[in-house]
Design a protein around this motif. Structure first.
Motif, short mmCIF file in Angstrom:
data_model
loop_
_atom_site.label_atom_id
_atom_site.label_comp_id
_atom_site.label_asym_id
_atom_site.label_seq_id
_atom_site.Cartn_x
_atom_site.Cartn_y
_atom_site.Cartn_z
N MET A 81 0.93 -1.25 -0.03
CA MET A 81 -0.06 -0.05 -0.13
C MET A 81 0.92 1.10 0.19
O MET A 81 0.58 2.35 -0.66
CB MET A 81 -0.98 -0.03 1.23
N ALA A 82 1.93 1.49 0.90
CA ALA A 82 2.88 2.32 0.76
C ALA A 82 3.60 2.67 -0.68
O ALA A 82 3.75 3.72 -1.08
CB ALA A 82 4.05 2.12 2.06
N SER A 83 3.67 1.39 -1.39
CA SER A 83 4.51 1.61 -2.70
C SER A 83 3.71 1.83 -3.70
O SER A 83 4.18 2.56 -4.20
CB SER A 83 5.05 0.20 -2.84
N ILE A 84 2.29 1.54 -3.76
CA ILE A 84 1.48 1.98 -4.71
C ILE A 84 1.06 3.36 -4.48
O ILE A 84 0.90 4.25 -5.38
CB ILE A 84 0.26 1.06 -4.57
N LYS A 85 0.92 3.82 -3.24
CA LYS A 85 0.47 5.34 -2.85
C LYS A 85 1.66 6.03 -3.66
O LYS A 85 1.19 7.29 -4.32
CB LYS A 85 0.32 5.33 -1.55
N ARG A 86 3.13 5.72 -3.43
CA ARG A 86 4.24 6.67 -3.96
C ARG A 86 4.16 6.81 -5.13
O ARG A 86 4.05 7.75 -5.87
CB ARG A 86 5.33 5.98 -3.53
N LYS A 87 3.69 5.53 -5.95
CA LYS A 87 3.94 5.26 -7.38
C LYS A 87 2.69 6.32 -7.93
O LYS A 87 2.70 7.09 -8.86
CB LYS A 87 3.79 4.00 -7.73
N LEU A 88 1.52 6.04 -7.53
CA LEU A 88 0.25 6.68 -7.78
C LEU A 88 0.53 8.22 -8.01
O LEU A 88 0.01 9.13 -8.85
CB LEU A 88 -0.98 6.43 -7.49
N VAL A 89 0.98 8.65 -6.37
CA VAL A 89 0.98 10.10 -6.30
C VAL A 89 1.97 10.80 -7.40
O VAL A 89 1.68 11.82 -7.80
CB VAL A 89 1.46 10.55 -5.10
N ARG A 90 3.23 10.07 -7.33
CA ARG A 90 3.90 10.51 -8.62
C ARG A 90 3.51 10.81 -9.76
O ARG A 90 3.78 11.79 -10.59
CB ARG A 90 5.14 9.60 -8.79
N HIS A 91 2.37 9.92 -10.41
CA HIS A 91 1.98 9.79 -11.63
C HIS A 91 0.86 11.25 -11.69
O HIS A 91 0.81 11.93 -12.57
CB HIS A 91 1.18 8.55 -11.80
N LEU A 92 0.03 11.24 -10.44
CA LEU A 92 -0.99 12.30 -10.29
C LEU A 92 -0.21 13.55 -10.55
O LEU A 92 -0.89 14.46 -10.94
CB LEU A 92 -1.92 12.06 -9.05
N ASN A 93 1.01 13.91 -9.91
CA ASN A 93 1.46 14.88 -9.79
C ASN A 93 1.99 15.44 -10.93
O ASN A 93 2.07 16.57 -11.37
CB ASN A 93 2.59 15.28 -8.59
N ALA A 94 2.62 14.52 -11.91
CA ALA A 94 3.19 14.67 -13.20
C ALA A 94 1.85 15.05 -14.01
O ALA A 94 1.76 16.03 -14.94
CB ALA A 94 3.88 13.31 -13.65
N GLU A 95 0.85 14.32 -13.88
CA GLU A 95 -0.31 14.52 -14.90
C GLU A 95 -1.23 15.73 -14.54
O GLU A 95 -1.90 16.06 -15.40
CB GLU A 95 -1.12 13.12 -15.02
N MET A 96 -1.15 15.91 -13.44
CA MET A 96 -2.27 17.18 -13.10
C MET A 96 -1.61 17.93 -12.03
O MET A 96 -2.11 18.37 -11.02
CB MET A 96 -3.51 16.12 -12.10
N LYS A 97 -0.63 18.82 -12.78
CA LYS A 97 0.14 19.90 -12.18
C LYS A 97 -0.72 20.95 -11.60
O LYS A 97 -0.50 21.64 -10.74
CB LYS A 97 1.32 20.34 -12.90
N PHE A 98 -1.89 21.17 -12.39
CA PHE A 98 -2.72 22.55 -12.01
C PHE A 98 -4.07 22.25 -11.36
O PHE A 98 -4.70 23.04 -11.23
CB PHE A 98 -3.21 22.97 -13.35
N SER A 99 -4.13 20.71 -10.95
CA SER A 99 -5.20 20.29 -10.11
C SER A 99 -5.10 19.74 -8.76
O SER A 99 -4.05 19.18 -8.51
CB SER A 99 -6.03 19.20 -10.88
N SER A 100 -5.58 20.45 -7.76
CA SER A 100 -5.18 19.93 -6.43
C SER A 100 -5.70 18.75 -5.98
O SER A 100 -6.90 18.30 -6.88
CB SER A 100 -5.95 20.94 -5.46
N GLN A 101 -5.26 17.91 -5.21
CA GLN A 101 -5.76 16.49 -4.83
C GLN A 101 -7.35 16.59 -4.28
O GLN A 101 -7.90 15.55 -4.77
CB GLN A 101 -4.89 16.09 -3.73
N ASP A 102 -7.65 17.86 -3.66
CA ASP A 102 -9.35 17.76 -3.37
C ASP A 102 -10.10 17.88 -4.63
O ASP A 102 -11.25 17.34 -4.81
CB ASP A 102 -9.54 18.84 -2.47
N ASP A 103 -9.68 18.66 -5.78
CA ASP A 103 -10.10 18.89 -7.19
C ASP A 103 -10.49 17.28 -7.55
O ASP A 103 -11.34 16.96 -8.17
CB ASP A 103 -9.46 19.64 -7.94
N VAL A 104 -9.23 16.55 -7.61
CA VAL A 104 -9.48 15.38 -7.99
C VAL A 104 -10.40 14.31 -7.66
O VAL A 104 -11.16 13.43 -8.18
CB VAL A 104 -8.12 14.51 -8.05
N GLU A 105 -10.47 14.63 -6.01
CA GLU A 105 -11.40 13.85 -5.41
C GLU A 105 -12.87 14.34 -5.84
O GLU A 105 -13.84 13.51 -5.86
CB GLU A 105 -11.36 14.15 -3.93
N ASN A 106 -13.37 15.55 -5.96
CA ASN A 106 -14.41 15.90 -6.24
C ASN A 106 -14.97 15.64 -7.49
O ASN A 106 -16.09 15.54 -7.94
CB ASN A 106 -14.57 17.65 -5.99
#
Length: 196
Positions: A81-106
């Motif tokens: 779970m720790a490994s997948i979270k790191r990997k996913l967050v890296r991808h999300l940060n790279a792909e969604m630079k202009f969107s906050s994490q809460d925007d993604v959730e909404n």
């Protein structure tokens, strides 16, 4: 200290050690045991199912590739779970630079074809559909961090220490998140709302 078990009851450490020694059957079993756990955990961060599947696939490819250098662990579930979270967050940060994490959730709420949350799926298996619908709605109303803490504590049975490490917050913050979530759930699930 009690040994952790996979969702189907297999000794995690034993399965992990077999995988590390090159046992392909153990590796396949590891994937089978944890793919759904990882998928549902990632769904708390993004509704992009293709991205989630890609990250899980990449994680297991890397695990197999580096199996001889990967160390022992007392909790395979926590490690994955720790490994997948790191990997996913890296991808999300790279792909969604202009969107906050809460925007993604909404965004999850209006995306067509978006799978129901893990909580909703579990709750739907219970006998009382009406009460379960109330609980599911209440959980969705929780702030993202409270939802994550509740998921890790009550659905994945992680300890407060493991949650602290996984969410990168101190133990007191874990207590505060869970206490806050339970307090909010009590507000959202009043007797009047649950009565048929």
């Amino acid at each position: 200290m009690p040994r952790y078990r996979t969702p189907s009851g297999i000794d995690e450490e034993q399965l992990w050690d077999q995988f590390r020694s090159g046992d392909e059957v153990a590796f396949a079993r590891l994937y089978k045991e944890y793919v759904q756990v990882l998928y549902h955990y990632c769904a708390h961060f993004t509704a992009d199912r293709a991205l989630i599947k890609d990250c899980i696939h990449d994680l297991f490819v890397e695990l197999w590739k580096h199996r001889q250098t990967i160390g022992q662990t007392t909790s395979v579930r926590f490690y994955l779970m720790a490994s997948i979270k790191r990997k996913l967050v890296r991808h999300l940060n790279a792909e969604m630079k202009f969107s906050s994490q809460d925007d993604v959730e909404n965004d999850r709420e209006w995306l067509p074809g978006c799978a129901p949350s893990y909580e909703s799926t579990l709750i739907s298996y219970e006998e009382d559909d009406h009460v379960n619908a109330c609980v599911a709605k209440a959980i969705e109303k929780l702030p993202r961090r409270q939802r994550e803490a509740v998921y890790l504590r009550y659905y994945q049975n992680l300890s407060n220490e493991e949650i602290s490490s996984l969410m990168q917050i101190n133990i007191q913050s874990v207590y505060n998140l869970i206490f806050g979530a339970l307090t909010n759930l009590k507000k959202y699930i009043s007797p009047e709302k649950v009565v048929l």
